[in-house]
Write a protein that holds these residues in place. Sequence first.
Motif, PDB file in Angstrom:
ATOM      1  N   ARG A   1       0.827  -1.211   0.000  1.00  0.00           N
ATOM      2  CA  ARG A   1       0.000   0.000   0.000  1.00  0.00           C
ATOM      3  C   ARG A   1       0.860   1.259   0.000  1.00  0.00           C
ATOM      4  NH1 ARG A   1      -1.985  -0.365   4.620  1.00  0.00           N
ATOM      5  NH2 ARG A   1      -0.925   1.374   5.572  1.00  0.00           N
ATOM      6  N   GLU A   2       1.903   1.268   0.840  1.00  0.00           N
ATOM      7  CA  GLU A   2       2.804   2.421   0.897  1.00  0.00           C
ATOM      8  C   GLU A   2       3.523   2.641  -0.430  1.00  0.00           C
ATOM      9  OE1 GLU A   2       5.322   1.528   4.226  1.00  0.00           O
ATOM     10  OE2 GLU A   2       3.668   1.683   5.662  1.00  0.00           O
ATOM     11  N   LEU A   3       3.962   1.556  -1.069  1.00  0.00           N
ATOM     12  CA  LEU A   3       4.646   1.676  -2.358  1.00  0.00           C
ATOM     13  C   LEU A   3       3.699   2.184  -3.437  1.00  0.00           C
ATOM     14  CD1 LEU A   3       6.862  -1.540  -2.286  1.00  0.00           C
ATOM     15  CD2 LEU A   3       7.648   0.841  -2.124  1.00  0.00           C
ATOM     16  N   ARG A   4       2.464   1.726  -3.426  1.00  0.00           N
ATOM     17  CA  ARG A   4       1.482   2.220  -4.400  1.00  0.00           C
ATOM     18  C   ARG A   4       1.229   3.719  -4.209  1.00  0.00           C
ATOM     19  NH1 ARG A   4      -1.685  -1.622  -7.177  1.00  0.00           N
ATOM     20  NH2 ARG A   4      -1.181  -3.750  -6.566  1.00  0.00           N
ATOM     21  N   GLU A   5       1.132   4.157  -2.957  1.00  0.00           N
ATOM     22  CA  GLU A   5       0.949   5.583  -2.687  1.00  0.00           C
ATOM     23  C   GLU A   5       2.149   6.380  -3.188  1.00  0.00           C
ATOM     24  OE1 GLU A   5       0.240   5.903   1.519  1.00  0.00           O
ATOM     25  OE2 GLU A   5      -1.725   4.920   1.388  1.00  0.00           O
ATOM     26  N   ARG A   6       3.354   5.857  -2.972  1.00  0.00           N
ATOM     27  CA  ARG A   6       4.571   6.540  -3.422  1.00  0.00           C
ATOM     28  C   ARG A   6       4.625   6.611  -4.947  1.00  0.00           C
ATOM     29  NH1 ARG A   6       7.732  10.532  -3.167  1.00  0.00           N
ATOM     30  NH2 ARG A   6       9.911  10.100  -3.541  1.00  0.00           N
ATOM     31  N   VAL A   7       4.215   5.524  -5.619  1.00  0.00           N
ATOM     32  CA  VAL A   7       4.187   5.524  -7.083  1.00  0.00           C
ATOM     33  C   VAL A   7       3.219   6.594  -7.586  1.00  0.00           C
ATOM     34  CG1 VAL A   7       3.424   4.184  -9.107  1.00  0.00           C
ATOM     35  CG2 VAL A   7       4.961   3.151  -7.428  1.00  0.00           C
ATOM     36  N   ARG A   8       2.038   6.707  -6.948  1.00  0.00           N
ATOM     37  CA  ARG A   8       1.079   7.752  -7.349  1.00  0.00           C
ATOM     38  C   ARG A   8       1.671   9.148  -7.172  1.00  0.00           C
ATOM     39  NH1 ARG A   8      -2.764   4.108  -5.389  1.00  0.00           N
ATOM     40  NH2 ARG A   8      -2.690   4.933  -3.304  1.00  0.00           N
ATOM     41  N   GLU A   9       2.378   9.356  -6.051  1.00  0.00           N
ATOM     42  CA  GLU A   9       3.029  10.655  -5.826  1.00  0.00           C
ATOM     43  C   GLU A   9       4.057  10.943  -6.909  1.00  0.00           C
ATOM     44  OE1 GLU A   9       4.818  10.487  -1.970  1.00  0.00           O
ATOM     45  OE2 GLU A   9       2.904  10.267  -0.932  1.00  0.00           O
ATOM     46  N   LEU A  10       4.875   9.944  -7.231  1.00  0.00           N
ATOM     47  CA  LEU A  10       5.915  10.132  -8.238  1.00  0.00           C
ATOM     48  C   LEU A  10       5.326  10.327  -9.627  1.00  0.00           C
ATOM     49  CD1 LEU A  10       8.539   7.525  -6.981  1.00  0.00           C
ATOM     50  CD2 LEU A  10       8.704  10.021  -6.861  1.00  0.00           C
ATOM     51  N   GLU A  11       4.243   9.625  -9.943  1.00  0.00           N
ATOM     52  CA  GLU A  11       3.587   9.820 -11.231  1.00  0.00           C
ATOM     53  C   GLU A  11       3.052  11.250 -11.347  1.00  0.00           C
ATOM     54  OE1 GLU A  11       1.970   5.359 -12.341  1.00  0.00           O
ATOM     55  OE2 GLU A  11       0.676   6.658 -11.149  1.00  0.00           O
ATOM     56  N   GLY A  12       2.475  11.764 -10.257  1.00  0.00           N
ATOM     57  CA  GLY A  12       1.995  13.145 -10.268  1.00  0.00           C
ATOM     58  C   GLY A  12       3.120  14.140 -10.448  1.00  0.00           C
ATOM     59  N   ALA A  13       4.237  13.917  -9.745  1.00  0.00           N
ATOM     60  CA  ALA A  13       5.389  14.808  -9.865  1.00  0.00           C
ATOM     61  C   ALA A  13       5.959  14.761 -11.277  1.00  0.00           C
ATOM     62  CB  ALA A  13       6.459  14.435  -8.840  1.00  0.00           C
ATOM     63  N   LEU A  14       6.020  13.572 -11.857  1.00  0.00           N
ATOM     64  CA  LEU A  14       6.528  13.441 -13.224  1.00  0.00           C
ATOM     65  C   LEU A  14       5.613  14.146 -14.211  1.00  0.00           C
ATOM     66  CD1 LEU A  14       8.532  12.270 -15.258  1.00  0.00           C
ATOM     67  CD2 LEU A  14       7.151  10.177 -15.280  1.00  0.00           C
ATOM     68  N   ALA A  15       4.297  13.974 -14.050  1.00  0.00           N
ATOM     69  CA  ALA A  15       3.351  14.645 -14.946  1.00  0.00           C
ATOM     70  C   ALA A  15       3.488  16.158 -14.837  1.00  0.00           C
ATOM     71  CB  ALA A  15       1.919  14.209 -14.623  1.00  0.00           C
ATOM     72  N   ASP A  16       3.650  16.673 -13.616  1.00  0.00           N
ATOM     73  CA  ASP A  16       3.847  18.109 -13.425  1.00  0.00           C
ATOM     74  C   ASP A  16       5.134  18.577 -14.100  1.00  0.00           C
ATOM     75  OD1 ASP A  16       1.520  18.204 -11.978  1.00  0.00           O
ATOM     76  OD2 ASP A  16       2.518  18.262 -10.011  1.00  0.00           O
ATOM     77  N   ALA A  17       6.202  17.802 -13.938  1.00  0.00           N
ATOM     78  CA  ALA A  17       7.488  18.174 -14.537  1.00  0.00           C
ATOM     79  C   ALA A  17       7.406  18.178 -16.060  1.00  0.00           C
ATOM     80  CB  ALA A  17       8.583  17.221 -14.063  1.00  0.00           C
TER      81      ALA A  17
END
Length: 144
Positions: A87-103
Amino acid sequence: MLRVPAGLDESSPIFSIAAAAELAGLHAQTLRQYDRLGLVEPARTAGNTRRYSMRDVGRLKQVQLLSSEGVSLEGIRRILDMSDENRELRERVRELEGALADAVMQQQGRRVFAAGHAGITTIRAGARPVKPGQIVLWRDRPQG
């Protein structure tokens, strides 16, 4: 309709051990054992009294189900640990996907194209095509 008071959510420690045991369909002594084994770790009050959340009650039910299926308590602990990590890794992946999309959206020099009846045209990054029905394709600049 049940209204939840402001500031409370599923992780709010609000249930006494007796209430949590009743909600989970277990004996209070079983909850104490699960706490000692680290299967379900409730919050503690200033007086060291256990307080369970709805998330804890759900976890108690999960432990009960796995136990009834013949899984040992050590096996249950490992399953729960892996589920938590997943669950924690999935949450982290979502955070990183959002950061990548923003970048990607903030990159300079992105080229955006729109294809329609008139052919392919370049449009400003972040803009929508002028005519409905056009297809938009964007490509990064080649690197190097």
